[in-house]
Design a protein around this motif. Structure first.
Motif, mmCIF file in Angstrom:
data_model
loop_
_atom_site.group_PDB
_atom_site.id
_atom_site.type_symbol
_atom_site.label_atom_id
_atom_site.label_comp_id
_atom_site.label_asym_id
_atom_site.label_seq_id
_atom_site.Cartn_x
_atom_site.Cartn_y
_atom_site.Cartn_z
ATOM 1 N N GLU A 114 53.605 -25.246 87.076
ATOM 2 C CA GLU A 114 53.228 -26.241 88.074
ATOM 3 C C GLU A 114 52.442 -27.348 87.377
ATOM 4 O OE1 GLU A 114 51.434 -24.525 91.489
ATOM 5 O OE2 GLU A 114 53.086 -23.113 91.822
ATOM 6 N N THR A 115 52.530 -28.541 87.919
ATOM 7 C CA THR A 115 52.064 -29.710 87.174
ATOM 8 C C THR A 115 50.774 -30.328 87.694
ATOM 9 O OG1 THR A 115 53.593 -31.015 88.526
ATOM 10 C CG2 THR A 115 54.362 -30.329 86.358
ATOM 11 N N LEU A 230 40.548 -43.122 83.670
ATOM 12 C CA LEU A 230 41.066 -41.763 83.536
ATOM 13 C C LEU A 230 42.550 -41.722 83.872
ATOM 14 C CD1 LEU A 230 38.115 -39.886 85.280
ATOM 15 C CD2 LEU A 230 38.463 -40.243 82.828
ATOM 16 N N ASN A 231 43.197 -40.669 83.451
ATOM 17 C CA ASN A 231 44.630 -40.507 83.685
ATOM 18 C C ASN A 231 44.854 -39.582 84.882
ATOM 19 O OD1 ASN A 231 47.389 -40.185 83.613
ATOM 20 N ND2 ASN A 231 47.410 -38.928 81.754
ATOM 21 N N PRO A 232 45.344 -40.096 86.008
ATOM 22 C CA PRO A 232 45.547 -39.246 87.186
ATOM 23 C C PRO A 232 46.659 -38.215 87.003
ATOM 24 C CG PRO A 232 46.473 -41.422 87.553
ATOM 25 C CD PRO A 232 45.728 -41.495 86.256
ATOM 26 N N LEU A 233 47.467 -38.387 85.974
ATOM 27 C CA LEU A 233 48.568 -37.456 85.716
ATOM 28 C C LEU A 233 48.319 -36.625 84.458
ATOM 29 C CD1 LEU A 233 51.622 -39.768 86.552
ATOM 30 C CD2 LEU A 233 50.506 -38.089 88.026
ATOM 31 N N LYS A 240 54.013 -30.461 80.602
ATOM 32 C CA LYS A 240 55.171 -30.764 79.761
ATOM 33 C C LYS A 240 54.945 -30.303 78.321
ATOM 34 C CE LYS A 240 56.744 -34.832 82.347
ATOM 35 N NZ LYS A 240 56.939 -36.308 82.300
ATOM 36 N N LYS A 241 53.708 -30.380 77.888
ATOM 37 C CA LYS A 241 53.382 -30.040 76.504
ATOM 38 C C LYS A 241 53.476 -28.543 76.233
ATOM 39 C CE LYS A 241 49.584 -30.535 73.154
ATOM 40 N NZ LYS A 241 48.206 -31.077 72.962
ATOM 41 N N SER A 246 61.492 -26.562 79.271
ATOM 42 C CA SER A 246 61.376 -27.847 79.964
ATOM 43 C C SER A 246 61.910 -27.774 81.390
ATOM 44 C CB SER A 246 62.124 -28.934 79.182
ATOM 45 O OG SER A 246 63.502 -28.600 79.036
ATOM 46 N N GLU A 247 62.918 -26.923 81.624
ATOM 47 C CA GLU A 247 63.487 -26.825 82.972
ATOM 48 C C GLU A 247 62.558 -26.089 83.936
ATOM 49 O OE1 GLU A 247 65.540 -23.485 80.539
ATOM 50 O OE2 GLU A 247 64.775 -25.533 80.238
ATOM 51 N N TRP A 248 61.511 -25.472 83.425
ATOM 52 C CA TRP A 248 60.546 -24.785 84.280
ATOM 53 C C TRP A 248 59.437 -25.712 84.776
ATOM 54 C CZ3 TRP A 248 59.529 -19.538 81.286
ATOM 55 C CH2 TRP A 248 60.677 -18.733 81.403
ATOM 56 N N VAL A 249 59.371 -26.919 84.264
ATOM 57 C CA VAL A 249 58.343 -27.865 84.704
ATOM 58 C C VAL A 249 58.693 -28.367 86.106
ATOM 59 C CG1 VAL A 249 57.208 -30.069 84.239
ATOM 60 C CG2 VAL A 249 57.846 -28.561 82.343
#
Length: 270
Positions: A114-115, A230-233, A240-241, A246-249
């Motif tokens: 989850e991101t 600041l970076n909201p994302l 991602k890192k 990658s398909e699980w992101v």
């Protein structure tokens, strides 16, 4: 971020990782069950399943469930937008930046990555709020003339489901233990407050005003983050890192996706 954490939080995270590793070992042969349970607590199902069902059986309960789902998810997004590590990336970041070498490794699964930030747990917060609301309404309208046994069964069922969802969140390494506990408590407190409000008598204007307030709150929060440099994302970048595949992101698990769902659900209900 990891390198800026005080010692107490690093200790909490390390102990949390040990608990997660033990849970993963205990339920290693029940991956499908754990992922099913985490889907049960997915906030989107509060809108797709729990709200429609509650509305069919009791209109005022359904309306209250919708409001609680929207408010709990919105509040959760605001609370977590700038902080809240997730175990699956934290174990890697702490090794990389703090050179902590004795951090246990964690397994990842298709629902792990989850991101959004992780604290408090949105699954725990929305699930506890919605199910608590349904439980109190069921006791009030469904079993008020029966004995303590039926009431006890309602709360036992509520507790079992909530614990199962929380354990599943730990199993897939998406949350630390303190995050699911915080989410559960906050959700119950919010539901207790909202249950005293007469949401069934709200007009279309009320829905529009509240929707605008929610949008304004998100806009001001986002603008403030940008102005602070600041970076909201930031959490999306970490997902991602460090995600194993990658398909699980899952980009649709950021707070901003949830905000859109909350506002559109309120307007769409009317």
């Amino acid at each position: 971020m990891i390198g800026e954490e005080p010692g107490i939080m690093e200790y909490v995270h390390l102990r949390g990782v040990e608990i997660i590793q033990q849970i993963q070992h205990t339920f290693r042969h029940h991956v499908d069950l754990m992922q099913f349970l985490t889907r049960v607590g997915d906030p989107r199902y509060a809108f797709l399943i729990y709200f429609p069902l509650a509305y069919c059986f009791h209109r005022s309960t359904g309306t209250r469930v919708l409001w609680i789902a929207c408010l709990s998810e919105w509040l959760n997004g605001v609370l977590k937008i700038l902080h809240g590590e997730r175990p699956y990336w934290w174990v890697n970041e702490v090794r990389l930046h703090d050179h902590v070498v004795n951090v246990p490794s964690l397994e990842q699964y298709s629902l792990t990555c989850e991101t959004g930030p992780g604290s408090p747990s949105g699954h725990a917060m929305v699930t506890s709020a919605v199910l608590y609301s349904i439980g109190t309404s069921f006791i009030k309208h469904g079993v008020k003339h029966t004995g303590k046994l039926e009431r006890s069964l309602v709360w036992i069922s509520f507790t079992i489901v909530l614990i199962a969802v929380n354990i599943s969140r730990l199993f897939i390494a998406t949350h630390f233990p303190h995050q699911v506990v915080a989410g559960s408590i906050t959700g119950i407190l919010l539901a207790e407050v909202v249950k005293h409000e007469h949401t069934n008598h709200l007009t279309f204007c009320h829905y529009i005003v509240w929707s605008l307030l929610l949008v304004s709150g998100v806009f001001l929060t986002y603008t403030g983050i940008i102005l602070l440099g600041l970076n909201p994302l930031w959490s999306l970048d970490l997902a991602k890192k460090w995600c194993a595949r990658s398909e699980w992101v899952h980009p649709d698990t950021t707070p901003f996706f949830a905000f859109v769902r909350d506002v559109s659900s309120l307007i769409g209900k009317y």
